[in-house]
Design an enzyme around this catalytic site. Structure first.
Site, short mmCIF file in Angstrom:
data_model
loop_
_atom_site.label_atom_id
_atom_site.label_comp_id
_atom_site.label_asym_id
_atom_site.label_seq_id
_atom_site.Cartn_x
_atom_site.Cartn_y
_atom_site.Cartn_z
N LYS A 86 8.76 -1.98 2.64
CA LYS A 86 8.00 -2.26 3.85
C LYS A 86 6.70 -3.03 3.59
O LYS A 86 6.30 -3.89 4.39
CB LYS A 86 7.70 -0.97 4.60
CG LYS A 86 8.95 -0.27 5.12
CD LYS A 86 8.62 1.04 5.82
CE LYS A 86 9.88 1.74 6.27
NZ LYS A 86 9.59 3.01 6.98
N GLY A 151 2.52 7.24 1.87
CA GLY A 151 3.21 5.95 1.75
C GLY A 151 3.15 5.14 3.03
O GLY A 151 2.34 5.39 3.93
N ALA A 177 -6.57 9.57 -4.37
CA ALA A 177 -7.10 8.22 -4.61
C ALA A 177 -6.10 7.15 -4.19
O ALA A 177 -6.49 6.05 -3.76
CB ALA A 177 -7.48 8.05 -6.07
#
Length: 301
Positions: A86, A151, A177
Site C-alpha cells: 500500500k 502499519g 518509534a
C-alpha cells in the site's frame, strides 16, 4: 474529477452505461495472497453486473511492484493492493484521491488512458470500508478509539476514527518509534494521537469507546482483557482468517461485541468495484444492494 463516462462525481452509474471495455483484467496483489477472498468477492460483483471481467490474485512484494505495473498490457484495468504494497503503490500513483493523500496508503489502482500512455490513479477504500462496516453493526460514534498495530491499515483506522467523531486515538504497537509516521494521519484527521507500547493497550482500551485491531490474521498479542471491560467495549478486528483471531476469542468467550474484518473487506471492495466500473468511488452501481448481496454470498454462503 469526472467519471470515465464524463459524469459529474457521485452521479449514479446507469445500467446502460456499464459496458464491456477492452480493459477487462483485474487482480489483487500482495504477499501472502493465497488466502485472499477478493477474487471470489469481485467475481460475484461483475457477474451481478453482467460484466465478463477476469479478476486474479498475484503474489508480489514491494520491490517487484513497479516493474509488474510497467509490464501490464492494455487489457489491464486495475488492481487491488494488500500488504505489503500500500505504501509503495502510494509512491507510484500519478493521481491520488483525498483518502489516499490523507493516509499515505493506496489499496486501489485504476489504469486510465492518457495522451502520454496511461496514468495510475490511486485510491484508498479502506477508510470507507471500516466506517461502513462498523455502521452495519450499529457502531456510528466513538469519542475515543484504541488501535492495535501501526502499519498502513492503522493510518486508515485513524481516519475512520475521525469520521466516527473521535477526538483522541491511542495506537498501541510493539515498537512505538516505528509508528511516529502516523502523526501525519492524525493531524490530517484533526484528532489527538498517543502512541504507547503494545502492553499499554489494556489500560488504553479500558478508557476507549472502541478497540480496533489492525494486526495481521494469526497474530497473538498476549494481551489479556478483563471480561468486565470486554462487555462494554466493541472490538473490530480487521483480520478474518483464521477466525476468530486470538483476540477475538477473548471477546467471544466473554460475550462482547465482536466484528471481523470480513465486513471491511466487503465494503471496501464495493467501493473498488465502483472505481473499476466508473472511475468514481462515490457513484452507486446499478442495483448496488443486489451487487453487495452477491458479494457477501460469495464468502458467507
Amino acid at each position: 474529477m469526472a467519471g470515465l463516462d464524463g459524469r459529474a462525481p457521485g452521479v449514479p452509474v446507469s445500467a446502460a452505461a456499464v459496458s464491456q471495455p477492452a480493459q477487462n483484467r483485474l487482480a489483487v496483489l500482495g504477499s501472502p495472497i493465497a488466502h485472499s477472498q477478493s477474487p471470489a468477492i469481485h467475481a460475484a460483483a461483475y457477474a451481478a453486473l453482467g460484466l465478463d471481467w477476469d479478476y486474479d490474485r498475484v503474489e508480489l512484494t514491494e520491490p517487484e511492484l513497479a516493474g509488474f505495473l510497467a509490464a501490464r498490457g492494455p487489457e489491464w484495468r486495475g488492481f487491488s493492493l494488500t500488504m505489503p504494497l500500500k505504501t509503495e503503490a502510494f509512491a507510484l500513483a500519478d493521481e491520488l484521491d483525498q483518502a489516499a493523500r490523507a493516509t499515505g496508503a493506496v489499496n486501489t489502482l485504476l489504469l486510465t488512458p492518457s495522451p502520454g500512455g496511461r496514468r495510475l490513479r490511486g485510491f484508498n477504500t479502506d477508510v470507507a470500508g471500516i466506517v461502513n462496516s462498523l455502521a452495519q453493526h450499529g457502531v456510528q460514534r466513538a469519542g475515543s478509539v484504541c488501535i492495535l498495530g501501526g502499519g498502513a491499515t492503522a493510518g486508515s483506522a485513524i481516519l475512520a476514527a475521525a469520521e466516527l467523531g473521535a477526538h483522541s486515538v491511542t495506537v498501541a504497537v510493539r515498537t512505538p518509534a516505528k509508528a511516529a509516521g502516523l502523526q501525519r494521519q492524525a493531524d490530517a484527521a484533526g484528532v489527538a494521537l498517543r502512541i504507547v507500547p503494545l502492553g499499554g493497550a489494556v489500560a488504553a482500551a479500558s478508557a476507549s469507546d472502541l478497540l480496533l485491531s489492525t494486526l495481521p490474521g494469526g497474530s497473538d498479542t498476549g494481551l489479556v482483557f478483563d471480561p468486565g471491560v470486554i462487555g462494554g467495549l466493541p472490538l473490530y478486528d480487521v483480520a478474518y482468517a483464521p477466525w476468530p483471531s486470538a483476540l477475538g476469542a477473548q471477546w467471544q468467550a466473554a460475550g462482547g461485541q465482536l466484528m471481523s474484518g470480513l465486513g471491511m473487506l466487503l465494503h471496501q471492495a464495493l467501493v473498488q468495484v465502483r472505481i473499476f466500473v466508473s472511475g468514481d468511488p462515490h457513484a452507486p452501481l446499478p442495483d448496488e444492494a443486489g451487487v453487495f448481496r452477491a458479494m457477501a454470498d460469495a464468502v458467507e454462503g
